[in-house]
Scaffold this motif. Structure first.
Motif, short mmCIF file in Angstrom:
data_model
loop_
_atom_site.label_atom_id
_atom_site.label_comp_id
_atom_site.label_asym_id
_atom_site.label_seq_id
_atom_site.Cartn_x
_atom_site.Cartn_y
_atom_site.Cartn_z
N GLY A 72 4.96 10.03 8.93
CA GLY A 72 4.23 10.01 10.20
C GLY A 72 3.01 9.12 10.15
O GLY A 72 2.02 9.36 10.84
N ILE A 73 3.08 8.07 9.34
CA ILE A 73 1.95 7.13 9.22
C ILE A 73 2.47 5.72 9.48
O ILE A 73 3.42 5.28 8.82
CB ILE A 73 1.32 7.18 7.81
CG1 ILE A 73 0.74 8.57 7.52
CG2 ILE A 73 0.25 6.10 7.65
CD1 ILE A 73 0.33 8.78 6.07
N ILE A 74 1.88 5.06 10.46
CA ILE A 74 2.25 3.67 10.73
C ILE A 74 1.28 2.77 9.97
O ILE A 74 0.11 2.65 10.34
CB ILE A 74 2.19 3.36 12.24
CG1 ILE A 74 3.14 4.29 13.00
CG2 ILE A 74 2.53 1.89 12.51
CD1 ILE A 74 3.07 4.14 14.52
N PRO A 75 1.76 2.13 8.87
CA PRO A 75 0.84 1.34 8.05
C PRO A 75 0.70 -0.08 8.57
O PRO A 75 1.59 -0.59 9.26
CB PRO A 75 1.53 1.31 6.68
CG PRO A 75 3.00 1.33 7.02
CD PRO A 75 3.14 2.13 8.31
N ALA A 76 -0.41 -0.72 8.24
CA ALA A 76 -0.53 -2.16 8.48
C ALA A 76 0.55 -2.87 7.67
O ALA A 76 0.96 -2.40 6.60
CB ALA A 76 -1.90 -2.65 8.05
N LEU A 77 1.03 -4.00 8.16
CA LEU A 77 2.05 -4.74 7.41
C LEU A 77 1.54 -5.18 6.04
O LEU A 77 2.31 -5.29 5.10
CB LEU A 77 2.53 -5.95 8.21
CG LEU A 77 3.55 -5.63 9.32
CD1 LEU A 77 3.84 -6.86 10.16
CD2 LEU A 77 4.85 -5.06 8.73
#
Lengths: 269, 416
Positions: free
Chosen positions: B366-371
């Motif tokens: 549930g974590i959208i990381p930076a690319l």
């Protein structure tokens, strides 16, 4: 005669006349290889006393838009460090005998090999070297290599330079010292900075070497004013811009004659 | 410099030396106009470091404004899915403005305000995270701010451009060269050279001329200092022990050096930097300085000597990465040195593998990381299964991925 001696001779001879050296810059390979050779030959005929021989780099962080665009075009046209040296040799073989100061950022020289570059430059007919992103503290390899090859090692000073840095540059420079007239990048400007005479005086206190002023000079009258306070007048962007115009070499010749006349006007003018 | 394979202890505190060198790397390769500004910056920084009031004000802002300490999160489902080492995330994505960049931006902006008497900030940005962090710090401290950004990067990081503008910063488009981070740095330096009397250059990574690499490292070391204590403290969500490996992405390398540095003396902890592998090393379209034996060589770019991707003529190579923040031809000089002395190691993660890491963290945690940070996760997908279940990996999750949704949608959106 070694390169550094050829440069010293230029200033020695001009001193007796009261004129300043006219020192145009050109970006080799711009607009094309052949045209850049013609530009240098034209500058020599128009009265250049020392030519600054620009070696293109992908990341010219001390240069303004005019020289950025020109050196980028030169790179796209395939101009390499080795080819720049070859062009110097060709000009020498054609009989162009104006002293040449190569102007290059550090990384192309580092990639070429510092000692190898110094030797190759000297045998190609280059007389001195200016590296805008290499202050004295970082040139412990390149400077001795240049000395051994007989090249003048020319460092820059800026209006922001402290007394300590002026002393250091004076100690490491041979041939002449290059004063950057403004805090900023290369490029033609309308006015000369009012603090220039005071800056020149500050440097004089620490050296007897000839001083050349560059950055921002674009007209004959400006060159004449600069020639009253220093021994050399460097002009880059205005000439490079002229070289890129449709009339190319002719435009360079006309502007160079004006700038040479201004620089040579001297104290008597 | 030879690679140290003996047991002679390396003094990690001895770099940089007084000339700004990390072994053969680092230094000050700048036009003369800037030399006094670098000396002034170094003096101000050395003064601030021992100034209790300054350090207290910075600590107060880090706590009450940035939200530090950032949490440590155990990635339970990701660890189970991979079936190997237990994975912990240092949550720099939860720092105010969305990435670790604020640690340095706030530190330097405060330094300028309190110690240098300058009134104007210029900065470069690639992904926009440093630009946003700088714009944030400038707004907080009431300082004029100009951010240079390549036009290619402006296109792929549109939300961050708007974010900076909302914060009162002027974003100037750079359309020279490759129109990415490197060119933005050139323009920021040109502005700095021109306006050096009034302007501080707020460089965003552990790059550039001395004292930037050391100063940025020190401002970012808060990441590693916190993690060192959190890992050993179950009450803080840690496993009660130090990690076996720390993994961080490396562009310029500021988030990596920030988490590595406080662990340098813990010789049993592997320190692994992950570069941008782009389309792959053979393809040539990448930003993996250490992985490309042909083009990654000793060089000087933008004030510092380090590994630089370049052609045989010393012209700087064009780089590629799916993440704008790692799309840079050189790497911080301390990383080059740590690699030489054998303390840290570097690998790379391709765009494709990065997207796998990105999706895994979204779906499993549930974590959208930076690319950028997804490069570290992408490598962990390979590393964790090779390790035992009682081993521990700490990942620096350097930033959040909101800014990258456009890029990701374009790349994998068709699959949804």
């Amino acid at each position: 005669m070694r390169g550094v001696e050829r440069i010293e001779q230029v200033f020695r001879e001009l001193k007796t006349t009261g004129a300043a050296a006219f020192m145009p810059y050109h970006a080799m390979g711009y607009p094309t290889r052949q045209q850049s050779l013609e530009v240098i030959a034209a500058l020599a005929v128009a009265g250049a006393d020392i030519v600054e021989f620009g070696i293109p780099h992908s990341d010219p962080l001390a240069d303004g838009p005019t020289i950025q665009t020109a050196t980028y075009a030169a790179l796209v046209g395939g101009t390499s460090v080795a080819d720049c040296l070859k062009m110097a040799r060709e000009l020498r073989d054609q009989g162009v005998d104006t002293p040449f100061c190569a102007m290059s950022y550090y990384n192309p020289i580092l990639a070429f090999g510092e000692e190898r570059f110094a030797n190759a430059a000297a045998s190609a007919g280059i007389d001195g070297l200016i590296v805008p992103d290499l202050p004295p503290g970082e040139s412990e390899l390149l400077e001795p290599a240049c000395r051994a090859a007989g090249l003048a090692t020319i460092y820059m000073l800026a209006p922001t330079s402290t007394e300590e840095r002026i002393k250091s540059v004076a100690r490491h420079s041979t041939g002449f010292i290059y004063l950057v007239s403004v805090t900023g990048i290369t490029g033609a400007r309308d006015e000369l900075p009012p603090y220039l005479p005071a800056f020149v005086e500050r440097v004089r206190r620490h050296t007897d070497l000839p001083l050349a002023v560059g950055f921002g000079i674009s007209t004959g009258p400006q060159a004449a004013r600069v020639s009253e306070i220093v021994e050399g007048v460097v002009v880059g962007s205005a000439l490079v811009k002229a070289a890129g115009a449709e009339t190319g070499v002719d435009a360079v010749r006309i502007l160079a004659e004006e700038l040479a006349a201004g620089s040579h006007k001297g104290v008597d003018g | 410099m030879t690679i140290s394979t003996t047991s002679t202890p390396v003094n990690y505190g001895a770099v940089p030396d007084e000339t700004g060198r990390f072994g053969p790397y680092g230094g000050k390769y700048v036009p003369e106009t800037l030399m006094p500004a670098l000396d002034e910056l170094e003096e101000a920084y050395l003064n601030a470091r021992v100034d209790k009031d300054f350090m207290a004000e910075l600590a107060h802002l880090q706590h009450t404004y940035v939200g530090r300490p950032t949490p440590l999160t155990y990635a339970r489902r990701l660890s189970e899915e991979l079936g190997g080492a237990q994975i912990y995330l240092k949550r720099e994505d939860l720092a105010h403005s969305g990435a670790h960049k604020i640690n340095n931006a706030l530190g330097q902006a405060l330094l300028m305000k309190r110690k240098m008497g300058k009134t104007r900030i210029v900065a470069e940005t690639g992904a926009g995270q440093h630009g946003v962090a700088t714009a944030t710090a400038a707004a907080l401290l009431g300082t004029e701010c100009i951010v240079y950004m390549g036009t290619v990067d402006m296109e792929r990081q549109k939300p961050n451009v708007f974010r900076m503008q909302l914060l009162g910063t002027e974003v100037r488009a750079v359309d020279s060269g490759s129109q990415t981070l490197k060119d933005a740095i050139n323009e920021a330096i040109r502005d700095w050279v021109t306006n050096v009397e009034t302007t501080h250059y707020l460089l965003g990574s552990a790059l550039g001329p001395h004292p930037y690499p050391a100063m940025v490292r020190d401002f970012q070391s808060i990441i590693g200092i916190e993690a060192h204590s959190q890992m050993q403290d179950p009450a803080e969500g840690g496993p009660g022990r130090l990690p076996d490996a720390i993994v961080a992405c490396v562009g310029g390398g500021s988030n990596a050096i920030g988490i590595f540095h406080p662990f340098l003396k813990e010789e049993k902890v592997r320190l692994i930097g992950v570069e941008a592998g782009g389309h792959g090393i053979e393809d040539g379209a990448h930003a993996a300085r250490f992985a490309d034996p042909e083009r990654g060589r000793l060089g000087v770019l933008q004030g510092t000597k380090s590994y630089v991707l370049q052609d045989s003529d010393g012209q700087i190579a064009l780089t590629h990465s799916i993440s704008a923040g790692l799309d840079y031809a050189s790497v911080g000089p301390e990383h080059a040195w740590l690699r030489d002395v054998g303390r840290s190691e570097y690998t790379y993660c391709t765009d494709t593998q990065t997207l796998k890491g990105f999706s895994a963290l979204c779906e499993l945690e549930g974590i959208i990381p930076a690319l950028e940070s997804a490069h570290a996760i992408g490598y962990v997908l390979e590393l964790a299964p090779q390790m035992a279940q009682d081993q521990v990996i700490l990942v620096n999750l350097s930033g959040r991925g909101d800014k990258d949704l456009g890029t990701v949608m374009q790349t994998i959106g068709g699959d949804r």
